[in-house]
Design a protein around this motif. Structure first.
Motif, PDB file in Angstrom:
ATOM      1  N   GLY A 142       6.201   4.888   6.308  1.00 11.77           N
ATOM      2  CA  GLY A 142       5.063   3.985   6.459  1.00 11.77           C
ATOM      3  C   GLY A 142       4.731   3.708   7.909  1.00 11.77           C
ATOM      4  N   ASP A 143       4.311   2.499   8.195  1.00 12.95           N
ATOM      5  CA  ASP A 143       3.777   2.135   9.503  1.00 12.95           C
ATOM      6  C   ASP A 143       4.259   0.726   9.829  1.00 12.95           C
ATOM      7  OD1 ASP A 143       2.305   2.227  11.827  1.00 12.95           O
ATOM      8  OD2 ASP A 143       0.349   2.365  10.845  1.00 12.95           O
ATOM      9  N   THR A 171       4.162  -3.180  10.127  1.00 12.99           N
ATOM     10  CA  THR A 171       3.529  -4.220   9.322  1.00 12.99           C
ATOM     11  C   THR A 171       3.943  -5.595   9.832  1.00 12.99           C
ATOM     12  OG1 THR A 171       5.347  -4.306   7.718  1.00 12.99           O
ATOM     13  CG2 THR A 171       3.550  -2.779   7.254  1.00 12.99           C
ATOM     14  N   TYR A 176       5.192   6.908  -6.525  1.00 14.98           N
ATOM     15  CA  TYR A 176       4.169   6.019  -5.964  1.00 14.98           C
ATOM     16  C   TYR A 176       3.240   5.507  -7.067  1.00 14.98           C
ATOM     17  CZ  TYR A 176       4.911   6.456  -0.909  1.00 14.98           C
ATOM     18  OH  TYR A 176       5.414   6.359   0.369  1.00 14.98           O
ATOM     19  N   CYS A 189      -0.645  -0.234   8.133  1.00 13.82           N
ATOM     20  CA  CYS A 189       0.083   0.658   7.215  1.00 13.82           C
ATOM     21  C   CYS A 189      -0.870   1.332   6.228  1.00 13.82           C
ATOM     22  CB  CYS A 189       1.175  -0.108   6.474  1.00 13.82           C
ATOM     23  SG  CYS A 189       2.423   0.953   5.680  1.00 13.82           S
ATOM     24  N   GLY A 234      -2.815   4.061   4.014  1.00 12.00           N
ATOM     25  CA  GLY A 234      -2.359   5.268   3.347  1.00 12.00           C
ATOM     26  C   GLY A 234      -3.037   5.454   2.011  1.00 12.00           C
ATOM     27  N   ASN A 291      -2.284   2.775  -0.688  1.00 10.81           N
ATOM     28  CA  ASN A 291      -2.663   1.362  -0.614  1.00 10.81           C
ATOM     29  C   ASN A 291      -3.100   0.911  -2.002  1.00 10.81           C
ATOM     30  OD1 ASN A 291      -2.513   1.088   2.228  1.00 10.81           O
ATOM     31  ND2 ASN A 291      -4.640   1.733   2.496  1.00 10.81           N
ATOM     32  N   GLY A 335       0.440  -2.564   0.770  1.00 11.00           N
ATOM     33  CA  GLY A 335       0.883  -1.283   1.309  1.00 11.00           C
ATOM     34  C   GLY A 335       2.201  -0.910   0.647  1.00 11.00           C
ATOM     35  N   THR A 336       2.458   0.377   0.505  1.00  6.04           N
ATOM     36  CA  THR A 336       3.643   0.829  -0.211  1.00  6.04           C
ATOM     37  C   THR A 336       4.399   1.876   0.590  1.00  6.04           C
ATOM     38  OG1 THR A 336       2.376   2.534  -1.381  1.00  6.04           O
ATOM     39  CG2 THR A 336       2.580   0.386  -2.454  1.00  6.04           C
ATOM     40  N   ALA A 337       5.697   1.992   0.311  1.00  7.06           N
ATOM     41  CA  ALA A 337       6.536   2.983   0.975  1.00  7.06           C
ATOM     42  C   ALA A 337       7.736   3.286   0.077  1.00  7.06           C
ATOM     43  CB  ALA A 337       7.015   2.473   2.333  1.00  7.06           C
TER      44      ALA A 337
END
Length: 224
Positions: free
Chosen positions: A72-73, A75, A102, A127, A129, A132, A142-144
């Motif tokens: 992810g990114d 956050t 996911y 984040c 993607g 989302n 947001g998810t990871a």
């Protein structure tokens, strides 16, 4: 129920839960949590130029930076932001399919939100993607994922599924903090507060968590 917990402790607990399921793949864990204001970045960010300087600058400004094991990114965390950590193992012999895992996570969130929920990229969101979860065209979650082969059964994989969700409008100071962090890392992008949304009026975080827990059970998982 959403636990109030230090972000560093929550991230360490994620790893402990993943290790537990790796050794005991018939177990599952579901943890909802929130923390005081901070930033969380994936481990990959440690390789970026000026990372340590950025961490020191943000820490001095009251926004400590923590690293997490999922992708992810970067956050923000803090009041009005809550997290889901779901750890489970797939059936023996089933190959890991990231899109399937996911979809399991996003579908549960979408059904708990109800009308107006969808998924996809949201320019300007933190984040950002393909996974989302959006509400009425703006980013809500947001998810990871992190996946590892189970130590107790090499034919199974332990899955750590994570979602960050907005119970309330994201704070302007959180957006400023994450933009400062990204600028110090040399990232040519800016997070926009207007790209995000939050739980609809009349739906509290605790009620939503109850709905989400039920949806996770409904897609075939057991919550301990």
């Amino acid at each position: 129920m959403i636990e109030r917990i230090d972000a560093a402790d929550a991230l360490n607990r994620e790893l402990d839960l993943l290790e537990d399921v790796s050794h005991h793949p018939d177990r599952q864990h579901l943890h909802f949590w929130e923390s005081l204001g901070c930033l969380v970045a994936p481990m990959s960010f440690k390789g970026k130029p000026n990372f340590q300087e950025a961490v020191e600058r943000l820490g001095t400004a009251g926004w400590p930076v923590h690293s997490r094991s999922t992708g992810g990114d970067a956050t923000p965390q803090g009041p009005g932001i809550f997290n889901l950590t779901h750890v489970y193992a797939n059936p023996s012999g089933m190959q890991i399919d990231l899109a399937r895992e996911y979809d399991r996570l996003c579908t549960s969130i979408e059904r708990a939100l109800g009308p107006g929920a969808s998924r996809g990229w949201q320019p300007g969101a933190f984040c950002d993607g393909a996974y989302n979860v959006q509400l009425n065209g703006l980013k809500f979650a947001g998810t990871a994922l992190r996946i590892r082969r189970c130590k107790a059964d090499r034919n199974r994989h332990a899955v750590l599924a994570h979602a960050i969700m907005l119970a309330e409008p994201v704070a302007a100071e959180a957006i400023r903090a994450i933009n400062t962090f990204l600028t110090l890392l040399g990232e040519d992008r800016e997070i926009e507060i207007a790209a995000h949304t939050h739980l609809p009026a009349g739906l509290s975080a605790d009620v939503f968590v109850g709905k989400l827990t039920a949806e996770i059970v409904a897609v075939g998982t057991r919550c301990d």
